[in-house]
Design a protein around this motif. Structure first.
Motif, PDB file in Angstrom:
ATOM      1  N   TYR A  61       4.803   2.595  -4.924  1.00 38.17           N
ATOM      2  CA  TYR A  61       3.941   2.694  -6.112  1.00 38.17           C
ATOM      3  C   TYR A  61       4.639   3.493  -7.208  1.00 38.17           C
ATOM      4  N   ARG A  62       5.291   4.585  -6.821  1.00 41.82           N
ATOM      5  CA  ARG A  62       5.976   5.414  -7.829  1.00 41.82           C
ATOM      6  C   ARG A  62       7.006   4.584  -8.600  1.00 41.82           C
ATOM      7  N   VAL A  63       7.764   3.794  -7.856  1.00 42.62           N
ATOM      8  CA  VAL A  63       8.806   2.987  -8.505  1.00 42.62           C
ATOM      9  C   VAL A  63       8.177   1.878  -9.342  1.00 42.62           C
ATOM     10  N   GLY A  84      14.857   3.626   7.546  1.00 40.68           N
ATOM     11  CA  GLY A  84      13.719   2.772   7.879  1.00 40.68           C
ATOM     12  C   GLY A  84      12.527   3.055   6.987  1.00 40.68           C
ATOM     13  N   ALA A  85      12.760   3.188   5.697  1.00 39.16           N
ATOM     14  CA  ALA A  85      11.666   3.497   4.773  1.00 39.16           C
ATOM     15  C   ALA A  85      11.876   2.750   3.462  1.00 39.16           C
ATOM     16  N   ILE A  86      10.761   2.424   2.822  1.00 43.12           N
ATOM     17  CA  ILE A  86      10.801   1.822   1.492  1.00 43.12           C
ATOM     18  C   ILE A  86      10.250   2.827   0.482  1.00 43.12           C
ATOM     19  N   PRO A  87      10.619   2.697  -0.760  1.00 41.22           N
ATOM     20  CA  PRO A  87      11.322   1.599  -1.396  1.00 41.22           C
ATOM     21  C   PRO A  87      12.841   1.677  -1.209  1.00 41.22           C
ATOM     22  N   THR A  94       4.528  16.687   0.538  1.00 39.11           N
ATOM     23  CA  THR A  94       3.193  16.216   0.950  1.00 39.11           C
ATOM     24  C   THR A  94       3.286  14.819   1.581  1.00 39.11           C
ATOM     25  N   HIS A  95       3.740  13.856   0.783  1.00 44.86           N
ATOM     26  CA  HIS A  95       3.713  12.465   1.238  1.00 44.86           C
ATOM     27  C   HIS A  95       4.452  12.207   2.560  1.00 44.86           C
ATOM     28  N   PRO A  96       5.658  12.791   2.785  1.00 44.62           N
ATOM     29  CA  PRO A  96       6.372  12.434   4.025  1.00 44.62           C
ATOM     30  C   PRO A  96       5.594  12.769   5.295  1.00 44.62           C
ATOM     31  N   ILE A 140       2.571  12.185   5.987  1.00 41.88           N
ATOM     32  CA  ILE A 140       1.522  11.231   6.383  1.00 41.88           C
ATOM     33  C   ILE A 140       2.077   9.796   6.476  1.00 41.88           C
ATOM     34  N   THR A 141       3.380   9.674   6.677  1.00 43.96           N
ATOM     35  CA  THR A 141       3.996   8.337   6.743  1.00 43.96           C
ATOM     36  C   THR A 141       3.837   7.721   8.147  1.00 43.96           C
ATOM     37  N   PRO A 142       3.993   6.408   8.254  1.00 44.79           N
ATOM     38  CA  PRO A 142       3.847   5.743   9.558  1.00 44.79           C
ATOM     39  C   PRO A 142       4.751   6.324  10.657  1.00 44.79           C
ATOM     40  N   ARG A 143       5.989   6.731  10.298  1.00 39.10           N
ATOM     41  CA  ARG A 143       6.871   7.250  11.363  1.00 39.10           C
ATOM     42  C   ARG A 143       6.339   8.554  11.947  1.00 39.10           C
ATOM     43  N   ILE A 144       5.698   9.390  11.092  1.00 38.70           N
ATOM     44  CA  ILE A 144       5.102  10.635  11.596  1.00 38.70           C
ATOM     45  C   ILE A 144       3.890  10.301  12.458  1.00 38.70           C
ATOM     46  N   ARG A 191       0.790  -1.233   0.000  1.00 41.39           N
ATOM     47  CA  ARG A 191       0.000   0.000   0.000  1.00 41.39           C
ATOM     48  C   ARG A 191       0.823   1.284   0.000  1.00 41.39           C
ATOM     49  N   THR A 192       2.118   1.197  -0.200  1.00 44.73           N
ATOM     50  CA  THR A 192       2.896   2.421  -0.008  1.00 44.73           C
ATOM     51  C   THR A 192       2.988   3.272  -1.265  1.00 44.73           C
ATOM     52  N   SER A 193       2.887   4.569  -1.006  1.00 38.67           N
ATOM     53  CA  SER A 193       2.894   5.560  -2.068  1.00 38.67           C
ATOM     54  C   SER A 193       4.245   5.605  -2.788  1.00 38.67           C
ATOM     55  N   THR A 211      17.931   4.312  -2.491  1.00 42.22           N
ATOM     56  CA  THR A 211      16.709   4.666  -1.765  1.00 42.22           C
ATOM     57  C   THR A 211      16.225   6.007  -2.293  1.00 42.22           C
ATOM     58  N   GLN A 212      15.053   6.427  -1.823  1.00 41.04           N
ATOM     59  CA  GLN A 212      14.358   7.651  -2.262  1.00 41.04           C
ATOM     60  C   GLN A 212      13.746   7.406  -3.650  1.00 41.04           C
ATOM     61  N   SER A 213      12.428   7.356  -3.666  1.00 39.71           N
ATOM     62  CA  SER A 213      11.734   6.997  -4.910  1.00 39.71           C
ATOM     63  C   SER A 213      12.113   7.906  -6.076  1.00 39.71           C
ATOM     64  N   LEU A 214      12.283   9.211  -5.828  1.00 40.52           N
ATOM     65  CA  LEU A 214      12.599  10.092  -6.963  1.00 40.52           C
ATOM     66  C   LEU A 214      14.006   9.823  -7.497  1.00 40.52           C
ATOM     67  N   GLU A 243       8.395  -3.840  10.119  1.00 41.73           N
ATOM     68  CA  GLU A 243       9.612  -4.509   9.615  1.00 41.73           C
ATOM     69  C   GLU A 243      10.649  -3.527   9.051  1.00 41.73           C
ATOM     70  N   GLN A 244      10.200  -2.322   8.698  1.00 38.66           N
ATOM     71  CA  GLN A 244      11.147  -1.329   8.169  1.00 38.66           C
ATOM     72  C   GLN A 244      12.130  -0.869   9.241  1.00 38.66           C
ATOM     73  N   ARG A 245      11.802  -1.129  10.514  1.00 42.01           N
ATOM     74  CA  ARG A 245      12.714  -0.735  11.596  1.00 42.01           C
ATOM     75  C   ARG A 245      13.508  -1.924  12.137  1.00 42.01           C
TER      76      ARG A 245
HETATM   77  N1  LIG Z   1      10.979  10.265   0.475  1.00 38.40           N
HETATM   78  C1  LIG Z   1      10.941   8.828   0.496  1.00 38.40           C
HETATM   79  C2  LIG Z   1       9.808   8.407   1.418  1.00 38.40           C
HETATM   80  C3  LIG Z   1       9.887   6.949   1.759  1.00 38.40           C
HETATM   81  C4  LIG Z   1       8.830   6.590   2.786  1.00 38.40           C
HETATM   82  O1  LIG Z   1       8.547   7.331   3.737  1.00 38.40           O
HETATM   83  N2  LIG Z   1       8.224   5.419   2.581  1.00 38.40           N
HETATM   84  C5  LIG Z   1       7.190   4.988   3.488  1.00 38.40           C
HETATM   85  C6  LIG Z   1       6.187   4.130   2.764  1.00 38.40           C
HETATM   86  S1  LIG Z   1       5.309   5.031   1.548  1.00 38.40           S
HETATM   87  C7  LIG Z   1       7.787   4.154   4.587  1.00 38.40           C
HETATM   88  O2  LIG Z   1       8.501   3.208   4.331  1.00 38.40           O
HETATM   89  N3  LIG Z   1       7.509   4.523   5.820  1.00 38.40           N
HETATM   90  C8  LIG Z   1       7.943   3.819   6.952  1.00 38.40           C
HETATM   91  C9  LIG Z   1       7.754   4.632   8.202  1.00 38.40           C
HETATM   92  O3  LIG Z   1       7.347   5.795   8.089  1.00 38.40           O
HETATM   93  O4  LIG Z   1       7.973   4.083   9.281  1.00 38.40           O
HETATM   94  C10 LIG Z   1      10.743   8.265  -0.899  1.00 38.40           C
HETATM   95  O5  LIG Z   1      10.137   8.949  -1.746  1.00 38.40           O
HETATM   96  O6  LIG Z   1      11.199   7.150  -1.170  1.00 38.40           O
END
Ligand SMILES: N[C@@H](CCC(=O)N[C@@H](CS)C(=O)NCC(=O)O)C(=O)O
Length: 228
Positions: free
Chosen positions: A22-24, A59-62, A117-119, A121-125, A17-19, A77-80, A46-48
């Motif tokens: 999805y981009r990648v 601790g983030a995907i992708p 925007t996206h960062p 609303i991530t799980p860590r926030i 479900r991750t945004s 790392t970093q989708s962009l 599991e990301q941690r």
């Molecule tokens: N800026 C990073 C953001 C990566 C990111 O925050 N991924 C989210 C999933 S969409 C994640 O793994 N979050 C884990 C967390 O916040 O604990 C990118 O574009 O790759």
């Protein structure tokens, strides 16, 4: 590209479900490449895990590992950054315009969503706000709606008023900006959030979803997605 099959060459750490994943996924689909996906269950944290933190200390995907030279390269790392890497190594079809102004515009539209925007609303926030910040469910939902709306309504202003907008965000073929736009709309659906007043964004979302590359990347079509 190396002679290796793309599935053997590319290892993509992902979750249904991750945004950002999805981009990648969409970029791989548009380029006609298929990575091997490795599931990282971010709902289970599991990301941690120590193993995954060796791949991405944020601790983030992708995260993407390229085995193209026979040896696993340092994870990307970093989708962009991964989208730019794919653009440079598999240039067709192009996801950036040919001219410098066009490329800057597409990168700017992309970063409004992927960086601003996206960062938020991530799980860590969410984890921080609901523990240290004492947010309850209602406060977290209001936060999500606020930041999704802020990003998408600003994007709407630009897309509706800038002359380079076409069938897609920039002209009539999909670019990184469309990938970023769609990556926000698909997770809004996952979270059942509705943002009003964004007709141009939704028109472009429809154009994206008419393409199989976007449809195939939809969170609901990934392994692990709830069957509803
Ligand atoms: N800026 C990073 C953001 C990566 C990111 O925050 N991924 C989210 C999933 S969409 C994640 O793994 N979050 C884990 C967390 O916040 O604990 C990118 O574009 O790759």
């Amino acid at each position: 590209m190396s002679d290796m099959s793309d599935t053997t060459r590319f290892e993509l750490f992902s979750y249904w479900r991750t945004s950002a994943t999805y981009r990648v996924r969409v970029a791989f689909n548009l380029k006609g490449l298929t990575p091997q996906e490795r599931n990282v269950d971010i709902d289970a944290g599991e990301q941690r895990s120590p193993e995954f933190l060796k791949i991405n200390p944020m601790g983030a995907i992708p995260a993407l590992i390229d085995h193209g030279d026979g040896q696993p390269a340092t994870p990307l790392t970093q989708s962009l950054a991964i989208l730019e890497f794919l653009e440079e190594t598999a240039p067709e079809p192009a996801l950036l315009p040919a001219d410098a102004h066009g490329r800057a515009r597409v990168r700017s539209l992309s970063q409004m969503l992927a960086a601003d925007t996206h960062p938020l609303i991530t799980p860590r926030i969410k984890k921080y706000l609901t523990t240290e910040g004492k947010f309850d469910d209602a406060a977290w939902r209001a936060w999500q709606i606020h930041w999704f709306s802020t990003g998408l309504q600003a994007l709407e202003q630009r897309l509706a008023n800038e002359p380079d907008t076409g069938k897609f965000c920039h002209g009539d073929t999909p670019t990184m900006a469309d990938i970023c736009l769609a990556s926000i709309v698909v997770v809004m659906r996952v979270f059942k959030i509705d943002v009003t007043g964004i007709p141009t964004v939704m028109r472009i979302m429809d154009a994206c979803e008419a393409l199989e590359a976007f449809g195939k990347a939809d969170p609901r079509r990934q392994v692990g997605a709830p069957q509803t």
